[in-house]
Design an enzyme around this catalytic site. Sequence first.
Site, mmCIF file in Angstrom:
data_model
loop_
_atom_site.group_PDB
_atom_site.id
_atom_site.type_symbol
_atom_site.label_atom_id
_atom_site.label_comp_id
_atom_site.label_asym_id
_atom_site.label_seq_id
_atom_site.Cartn_x
_atom_site.Cartn_y
_atom_site.Cartn_z
ATOM 1 N N CYS A 165 -1.681 -99.238 24.004
ATOM 2 C CA CYS A 165 -3.004 -99.846 24.168
ATOM 3 C C CYS A 165 -3.036 -100.722 25.443
ATOM 4 O O CYS A 165 -2.977 -100.181 26.538
ATOM 5 C CB CYS A 165 -3.389 -100.592 22.901
ATOM 6 S SG CYS A 165 -5.164 -100.775 22.742
ATOM 7 N N HIS B 294 -2.040 -97.730 18.225
ATOM 8 C CA HIS B 294 -1.022 -98.730 17.848
ATOM 9 C C HIS B 294 -0.053 -98.163 16.805
ATOM 10 O O HIS B 294 -0.258 -98.387 15.604
ATOM 11 C CB HIS B 294 -1.713 -99.957 17.248
ATOM 12 C CG HIS B 294 -2.438 -100.800 18.240
ATOM 13 N ND1 HIS B 294 -1.884 -101.925 18.808
ATOM 14 C CD2 HIS B 294 -3.671 -100.683 18.781
ATOM 15 C CE1 HIS B 294 -2.745 -102.468 19.643
ATOM 16 N NE2 HIS B 294 -3.837 -101.726 19.653
ATOM 17 N N GLU C 151 2.736 -99.264 16.009
ATOM 18 C CA GLU C 151 3.461 -100.368 15.350
ATOM 19 C C GLU C 151 2.693 -100.928 14.159
ATOM 20 O O GLU C 151 3.236 -101.695 13.376
ATOM 21 C CB GLU C 151 3.761 -101.481 16.377
ATOM 22 C CG GLU C 151 2.600 -102.398 16.753
ATOM 23 C CD GLU C 151 1.581 -101.766 17.697
ATOM 24 O OE1 GLU C 151 1.672 -100.555 17.997
ATOM 25 O OE2 GLU C 151 0.659 -102.492 18.124
#
Length: 195
Positions: free
Chosen positions: A84, A177, A179
């Site tokens: 991002c 994302h 994560e």
Amino acid sequence: MRIGVIGVQGAVAEHVEALRRALANMGIHGGVAWIRRLDQLKDVSALVIPGGESTTISKLMCKNGLFDEVKRLGGEGLPIMGTCAGLIVLAKRVVGAASGQRFLELLDVEVQRNAYGRQVDSFEAPITLSFSPDPFPGIFIRAPRILKVYGRARPIAFYREEVVGVEQDNLLGLTFHPELSNDTRVHEYFIEKAK
Ligand code: GLN
């Protein structure tokens, strides 16, 4: 193996956790460290630039003396993954850059900041990965859009027809994302580069 996460702003802790889980799944003995200062870059085998605010991340990387060294290491082949805002920081061309905003200019892509309209500025959707058969949970938060992939960059992730992830030798850039999901496939794919 020692993996660093640029820890000046943004989703740092989430990447540290995801990298630890990925290393454990892969049976690799390794540490994951927050990187805030130049001396902490010594001996890293790979680096992650997280999501957050790309203007702030690049400004603080300059202030802390990290910017030029990360650019040099990336150019020399150190594996770097930008997610991002991290993708924006890695990009060669950025549409909608803030005035004076600096980019590492390593990745052969043109990206547009905050490219999804206000109505859908954040969303979750299954995406396709070139290196894994099952869909991956794509979490997009005020995400950039990859407008052009050129040079040595290759698409590796798709949301419908759109490219949402690229790979270029030692570099990975993603508009979503990984994560923030429990799925560590993307982090594992990245860690493979540092082996
Ligand atoms: N909109 C942010 C930027 O342009 C990126 C958003 C994110 O990293 N979640 O820097």
